[in-house]
Design a protein around this motif. Structure first.
Motif, PDB file in Angstrom:
ATOM      1  N   PRO A 183      13.655  -1.180   4.103  1.00  0.00           N
ATOM      2  CA  PRO A 183      13.350  -2.619   4.038  1.00  0.00           C
ATOM      3  C   PRO A 183      12.776  -3.104   5.364  1.00  0.00           C
ATOM      4  O   PRO A 183      13.222  -2.698   6.436  1.00  0.00           O
ATOM      5  N   LEU A 184      11.765  -3.943   5.280  1.00  0.00           N
ATOM      6  CA  LEU A 184      11.168  -4.594   6.443  1.00  0.00           C
ATOM      7  C   LEU A 184      10.889  -6.041   6.054  1.00  0.00           C
ATOM      8  O   LEU A 184      10.847  -6.366   4.864  1.00  0.00           O
ATOM      9  N   ASP A 185      10.666  -6.869   7.029  1.00  0.00           N
ATOM     10  CA  ASP A 185      10.184  -8.217   6.738  1.00  0.00           C
ATOM     11  C   ASP A 185       8.677  -8.104   6.528  1.00  0.00           C
ATOM     12  O   ASP A 185       7.880  -8.332   7.441  1.00  0.00           O
ATOM     13  N   PHE A 186       8.309  -7.713   5.316  1.00  0.00           N
ATOM     14  CA  PHE A 186       6.898  -7.462   5.021  1.00  0.00           C
ATOM     15  C   PHE A 186       6.061  -8.732   5.133  1.00  0.00           C
ATOM     16  O   PHE A 186       4.834  -8.645   5.264  1.00  0.00           O
ATOM     17  N   SER A 187       6.692  -9.890   5.103  1.00  0.00           N
ATOM     18  CA  SER A 187       5.940 -11.140   5.209  1.00  0.00           C
ATOM     19  C   SER A 187       5.341 -11.331   6.599  1.00  0.00           C
ATOM     20  O   SER A 187       4.488 -12.205   6.791  1.00  0.00           O
ATOM     21  N   LYS A 188       5.766 -10.522   7.564  1.00  0.00           N
ATOM     22  CA  LYS A 188       5.175 -10.597   8.904  1.00  0.00           C
ATOM     23  C   LYS A 188       3.830  -9.874   8.982  1.00  0.00           C
ATOM     24  O   LYS A 188       3.113  -9.988   9.973  1.00  0.00           O
ATOM     25  N   PHE A 189       3.512  -9.128   7.930  1.00  0.00           N
ATOM     26  CA  PHE A 189       2.239  -8.416   7.864  1.00  0.00           C
ATOM     27  C   PHE A 189       1.275  -9.201   6.979  1.00  0.00           C
ATOM     28  O   PHE A 189       1.639  -9.640   5.887  1.00  0.00           O
ATOM     29  N   SER A 190       0.054  -9.335   7.441  1.00  0.00           N
ATOM     30  CA  SER A 190      -0.960 -10.008   6.627  1.00  0.00           C
ATOM     31  C   SER A 190      -1.622  -9.046   5.651  1.00  0.00           C
ATOM     32  O   SER A 190      -2.107  -9.468   4.589  1.00  0.00           O
ATOM     33  N   PHE A 191      -1.610  -7.756   6.006  1.00  0.00           N
ATOM     34  CA  PHE A 191      -2.358  -6.771   5.212  1.00  0.00           C
ATOM     35  C   PHE A 191      -1.716  -5.407   5.436  1.00  0.00           C
ATOM     36  O   PHE A 191      -1.577  -4.962   6.576  1.00  0.00           O
ATOM     37  N   ILE A 192      -1.300  -4.767   4.352  1.00  0.00           N
ATOM     38  CA  ILE A 192      -0.701  -3.428   4.396  1.00  0.00           C
ATOM     39  C   ILE A 192      -1.489  -2.534   3.460  1.00  0.00           C
ATOM     40  O   ILE A 192      -1.858  -2.949   2.357  1.00  0.00           O
ATOM     41  N   TYR A 193      -1.756  -1.311   3.896  1.00  0.00           N
ATOM     42  CA  TYR A 193      -2.410  -0.365   2.993  1.00  0.00           C
ATOM     43  C   TYR A 193      -1.762   1.003   3.129  1.00  0.00           C
ATOM     44  O   TYR A 193      -1.138   1.322   4.148  1.00  0.00           O
ATOM     45  N   ALA A 194      -1.890   1.812   2.071  1.00  0.00           N
ATOM     46  CA  ALA A 194      -1.256   3.121   2.068  1.00  0.00           C
ATOM     47  C   ALA A 194      -1.907   4.035   1.051  1.00  0.00           C
ATOM     48  O   ALA A 194      -1.998   3.683  -0.127  1.00  0.00           O
ATOM     49  N   GLY A 195      -2.353   5.203   1.511  1.00  0.00           N
ATOM     50  CA  GLY A 195      -2.647   6.274   0.569  1.00  0.00           C
ATOM     51  C   GLY A 195      -1.315   6.701  -0.020  1.00  0.00           C
ATOM     52  O   GLY A 195      -0.381   7.012   0.715  1.00  0.00           O
ATOM     53  N   VAL A 196      -1.191   6.724  -1.350  1.00  0.00           N
ATOM     54  CA  VAL A 196       0.148   6.848  -1.952  1.00  0.00           C
ATOM     55  C   VAL A 196       0.662   8.280  -2.004  1.00  0.00           C
ATOM     56  O   VAL A 196       1.832   8.505  -2.333  1.00  0.00           O
ATOM     57  N   GLN A 197      -0.170   9.266  -1.661  1.00  0.00           N
ATOM     58  CA  GLN A 197       0.164  10.660  -1.936  1.00  0.00           C
ATOM     59  C   GLN A 197       1.259  11.249  -1.054  1.00  0.00           C
ATOM     60  O   GLN A 197       1.670  12.383  -1.243  1.00  0.00           O
ATOM     61  N   LYS A 198       1.754  10.478  -0.096  1.00  0.00           N
ATOM     62  CA  LYS A 198       2.847  10.955   0.737  1.00  0.00           C
ATOM     63  C   LYS A 198       4.206  10.479   0.235  1.00  0.00           C
ATOM     64  O   LYS A 198       5.187  11.202   0.320  1.00  0.00           O
ATOM     65  N   ASN A 199       4.263   9.255  -0.280  1.00  0.00           N
ATOM     66  CA  ASN A 199       5.578   8.673  -0.533  1.00  0.00           C
ATOM     67  C   ASN A 199       5.689   7.902  -1.839  1.00  0.00           C
ATOM     68  O   ASN A 199       6.757   7.384  -2.141  1.00  0.00           O
ATOM     69  N   LEU A 200       4.604   7.814  -2.602  1.00  0.00           N
ATOM     70  CA  LEU A 200       4.659   6.898  -3.749  1.00  0.00           C
ATOM     71  C   LEU A 200       3.944   7.393  -4.999  1.00  0.00           C
ATOM     72  O   LEU A 200       4.046   6.759  -6.048  1.00  0.00           O
ATOM     73  N   GLY A 201       3.221   8.504  -4.923  1.00  0.00           N
ATOM     74  CA  GLY A 201       2.492   8.945  -6.101  1.00  0.00           C
ATOM     75  C   GLY A 201       1.569  10.095  -5.785  1.00  0.00           C
ATOM     76  O   GLY A 201       1.625  10.685  -4.709  1.00  0.00           O
ATOM     77  N   PRO A 202       0.674  10.437  -6.715  1.00  0.00           N
ATOM     78  CA  PRO A 202      -0.295  11.505  -6.484  1.00  0.00           C
ATOM     79  C   PRO A 202      -1.530  10.996  -5.743  1.00  0.00           C
ATOM     80  O   PRO A 202      -1.796   9.793  -5.709  1.00  0.00           O
ATOM     81  N   ALA A 203      -2.269  11.911  -5.154  1.00  0.00           N
ATOM     82  CA  ALA A 203      -3.492  11.541  -4.443  1.00  0.00           C
ATOM     83  C   ALA A 203      -4.485  10.904  -5.409  1.00  0.00           C
ATOM     84  O   ALA A 203      -4.577  11.282  -6.572  1.00  0.00           O
ATOM     85  N   GLY A 204      -5.234   9.915  -4.889  1.00  0.00           N
ATOM     86  CA  GLY A 204      -6.283   9.325  -5.711  1.00  0.00           C
ATOM     87  C   GLY A 204      -6.336   7.813  -5.708  1.00  0.00           C
ATOM     88  O   GLY A 204      -7.292   7.239  -6.213  1.00  0.00           O
ATOM     89  N   VAL A 205      -5.313   7.162  -5.150  1.00  0.00           N
ATOM     90  CA  VAL A 205      -5.343   5.705  -5.094  1.00  0.00           C
ATOM     91  C   VAL A 205      -4.753   5.235  -3.774  1.00  0.00           C
ATOM     92  O   VAL A 205      -3.856   5.876  -3.213  1.00  0.00           O
ATOM     93  N   VAL A 206      -5.302   4.134  -3.270  1.00  0.00           N
ATOM     94  CA  VAL A 206      -4.757   3.460  -2.094  1.00  0.00           C
ATOM     95  C   VAL A 206      -4.145   2.147  -2.553  1.00  0.00           C
ATOM     96  O   VAL A 206      -4.765   1.374  -3.277  1.00  0.00           O
ATOM     97  N   LEU A 207      -2.925   1.933  -2.136  1.00  0.00           N
ATOM     98  CA  LEU A 207      -2.232   0.680  -2.410  1.00  0.00           C
ATOM     99  C   LEU A 207      -2.541  -0.297  -1.277  1.00  0.00           C
ATOM    100  O   LEU A 207      -2.418   0.038  -0.107  1.00  0.00           O
ATOM    101  N   VAL A 208      -2.961  -1.503  -1.638  1.00  0.00           N
ATOM    102  CA  VAL A 208      -3.149  -2.584  -0.679  1.00  0.00           C
ATOM    103  C   VAL A 208      -2.234  -3.731  -1.083  1.00  0.00           C
ATOM    104  O   VAL A 208      -2.237  -4.152  -2.243  1.00  0.00           O
ATOM    105  N   VAL A 209      -1.426  -4.200  -0.152  1.00  0.00           N
ATOM    106  CA  VAL A 209      -0.574  -5.372  -0.365  1.00  0.00           C
ATOM    107  C   VAL A 209      -0.922  -6.363   0.739  1.00  0.00           C
ATOM    108  O   VAL A 209      -0.734  -6.072   1.921  1.00  0.00           O
ATOM    109  N   ALA A 210      -1.457  -7.507   0.371  1.00  0.00           N
ATOM    110  CA  ALA A 210      -1.984  -8.415   1.388  1.00  0.00           C
ATOM    111  C   ALA A 210      -1.847  -9.865   0.979  1.00  0.00           C
ATOM    112  O   ALA A 210      -1.723 -10.193  -0.215  1.00  0.00           O
TER     113      ALA A 210
END
Length: 363
Positions: A183-210
């Motif tokens: 857990p983090l205070d994600f509201s302190k970030f304006s823009f987060i991105y992640a290639g998901v293939q390390k911790n959240l899914g298979p290679a092929g998509v980037v998650l952006v939360v902004a």
């Protein structure tokens, strides 16, 4: 563990939760009684629409973010984000600021510098990225458009244990290797991105939360597929999305919720990392950790042995013992064990036990 399954310590693509793999296997040929696989279904179909939007909702719920944030699914890997971010948010007159804490942070900055829009606000490069630069070391430029950080450094085994304070300057984070691991205070970030293939899914998509305010308007002179507002305005469905990858991200997000959310998974991740770090710290110098202790990553544990010959032997014997992917990155050598969310506690127990036995046999 299932028969014939090994503990996969690869840095990415990496382990996925076994329950998620079994769920996908069970419905692989006939997804929700459509008579089609999720690999075949139209991205305009109602059944897929539910998958897409539920994945977004579950991610925002896990991050405790409200309606002022949105989730995008983009292709091209996190490496494409190295270009899209300065293209969308920086100019030669208002430069992106970067903290250099490892290889990918430096690559992101290099892309901004190619565009004439990059500035180094802090760096630990001079000591081989052994630590995360502190708040006091961050010197933003007067024209800062944003501050970019790589929150976990896979190759060097370092991780931020604080959120940089940037005032009115937007904070942007590459969280490819520690997304949804604590857990983090994600509201302190304006823009987060992640290639998901390390911790959240298979290679092929980037998650952006902004923040939606970051996504609503892109420079009009950018090509369509390099504009964040293209993805935002079309719910990431302007073109055919990587539907199977998003489906797997959604299942993994549901799995995280079932584990008790980020608070619960963080407790397990901390215990897993402690097993491996204790094996290093109690080895009387046989194993030498790369990262400074106050910058150690919960996701990637990096260390060296007394010789390269022993390191080769360690990797070979680890594989014989069902421990795969422990070899370090070619740029730094040594060992690297990646212990993302899906790695069971038992996998780290087995690794720590192997490390102790290997030391006794070779020390």
């Amino acid at each position: 563990m299932e028969a014939n399954r090994i503990y996969n310590f690869n840095p990415g693509p990496s382990m996925l939760p076994l329950e998620v793999l079994k769920e996908a296997q069970a419905e692989f040929l006939n997804f929700q009684e459509t008579g089609m696989s999720i690999l075949e279904i139209s991205h305009r179909a109602k059944a897929y629409d539910e998958v897409h939007n539920q994945a977004k909702a579950d991610i925002l719920e896990l991050m405790k973010l409200g309606d002022d944030y949105d989730v995008l699914f983009i292709q091209g890997g996190a490496s494409l984000q190295f270009d899209m971010i300065p293209m969308n948010f920086a100019t030669p007159e208002k430069r992106g600021n970067y903290i250099l804490s490892g290889s990918f942070a430096s690559k992101a900055c290099k892309e901004a510098e190619i565009l004439g829009r990059g500035y180094v606000a802090a760096s630990s490069k001079e000591v081989d990225y052994k630590y995360i630069p502190t708040q006091d070391e961050i010197k933003l430029s007067d024209d800062a458009a944003y501050l970019h950080v790589c929150y976990n450094n896979t190759i060097y085994g370092t991780e931020y244990h604080y959120i940089p304070e940037t005032g009115d300057v937007p904070l942007i984070a590459d969280m490819s290797s520690d997304i949804l691991s604590r857990p983090l205070d994600f509201s302190k970030f304006s823009f987060i991105y992640a290639g998901v293939q390390k911790n959240l899914g298979p290679a092929g998509v980037v998650l952006v939360v902004a923040k939606k305010s970051m996504l609503e308007h892109s420079p009009s002179d950018l090509p369509t597929m390099l504009r964040y507002d293209t993805f935002y305005n079309k719910n990431s469905l302007y073109n055919t999305p990587p539907a199977f990858c998003i489906y797997m991200v959604g299942k993994t997000a549901k799995w995280l919720k079932a584990q008790g959310g980020l608070e619960a998974i963080a407790k397990v991740n901390k215990k897993k990392a402690a097993l491996v770090y204790d094996a290093i710290d109690n080895s009387n110098g046989f194993y030498r950790g790369h990262a400074d202790k106050d910058s150690r990553s919960f996701m990637n544990v990096t260390f060296r042995l007394p010789s390269e010959e022993l390191e080769k032997k360690f990797a070979a014997e680890a594989l014989e013992n069902g421990l795969s992917g422990v070899k370090g990155h070619r740029s730094v050598g040594g060992m690297r064990t990646s212990i993302y969310n899906a790695m069971p506690y038992e996998g780290c127990e087995k690794l720590a036990d192997f490390m102790t036995k290997f030391q006794k046999a070779n020390g």
